[in-house]
Scaffold this motif. Structure first.
Motif, PDB file in Angstrom:
ATOM      1  N   ASP A  42       0.854  -1.186   0.000  1.00  0.00           N
ATOM      2  CA  ASP A  42       0.000   0.000   0.000  1.00  0.00           C
ATOM      3  C   ASP A  42       0.892   1.240   0.000  1.00  0.00           C
ATOM      4  N   TYR A 188      -5.949  -7.879  -0.207  1.00  0.00           N
ATOM      5  CA  TYR A 188      -5.279  -7.103  -1.247  1.00  0.00           C
ATOM      6  C   TYR A 188      -5.633  -7.676  -2.602  1.00  0.00           C
ATOM      7  N   TRP A 193      -5.376  -2.284  -1.356  1.00  0.00           N
ATOM      8  CA  TRP A 193      -6.078  -2.932  -0.250  1.00  0.00           C
ATOM      9  C   TRP A 193      -7.543  -3.105  -0.634  1.00  0.00           C
TER      10      TRP A 193
END
Length: 195
Positions: A42, A188, A193
């Protein structure tokens, strides 16, 4: 504006700049931190990670310093994804302690979330825990490191040099491991995400 190639001179400039910022990470800490950020599934925006390094979101950076940070990030990213991330050839306790602290700051943000994923198989959890523990080993208190050494019938320097070798091995494949774990966690997908 093209990012400059990050040189030794740039490293010295950035190190001096960080040393003059109250409560900022050291250059070595920011190296470990950026490695952890780059391996994250992320990604953070440039201002997010700069704010963490400087520990002061109110701090306005001049353009030259911001570009130095970005070139530093780019250099580490290139190592992680293209040539293989390499730690310095020789074990150095001060470097290791700082690097591991920075790495732990960055990696905890996503490893805790991944490890808590109910869909994640035990083998992936174990691999991620082992990799993170190895790369953050030098963030441990020095007394604890000495205890671990004596429990394993080693002197502290032997243990540290052994851990440093392992750290180098784990650093080479950490980004790939995080990606595999993230995709198997169910949290994910290819866009980020899932939440």
């Amino acid at each position: 504006m093209q990012l400059p190639q990050f040189t030794e001179l740039h490293a010295k400039q950035l190190s001096t700049f960080l040393n003059n910022q109250p409560q900022a990470m050291t250059f070595e800490q920011s190296q470990g931190y950026l490695f952890g950020v780059i391996c994250s599934p992320d990604p953070l925006d440039v201002h997010e990670w700069v704010d963490v390094i400087l520990n002061n979101s109110a701090n306005e950076l001049d353009e030259e310093t911001l570009f130095l940070f970005m070139a530093f990030y780019h250099q580490i990213s290139e190592q992680v994804f293209e040539v293989g991330y390499k730690l310095p050839p020789q074990y150095d306790s001060a470097f290791c302690s700082q690097w591991s602290q920075g790495f732990l700051t960055a990696s905890n943000a996503y490893t805790q979330k991944l490890l808590a994923a109910t869909k994640l198989d035990a083998q992936y959890k174990e691999a991620l825990e082992t990799a993170q523990a190895t790369l953050s080993f030098f963030a441990l208190d020095t007394q604890l490191i000495s205890q671990i050494a004596s429990q394993n019938s080693m002197n502290t320097l032997q243990l540290c040099e052994q851990q440093y070798d392992l750290m180098g091995d784990f650093a080479l494949g950490f980004a790939e491991l995080v990606e595999i774990v993230a995709l198997n966690s169910g949290l994910y997908n290819d866009d980020g995400w899932d939440e």
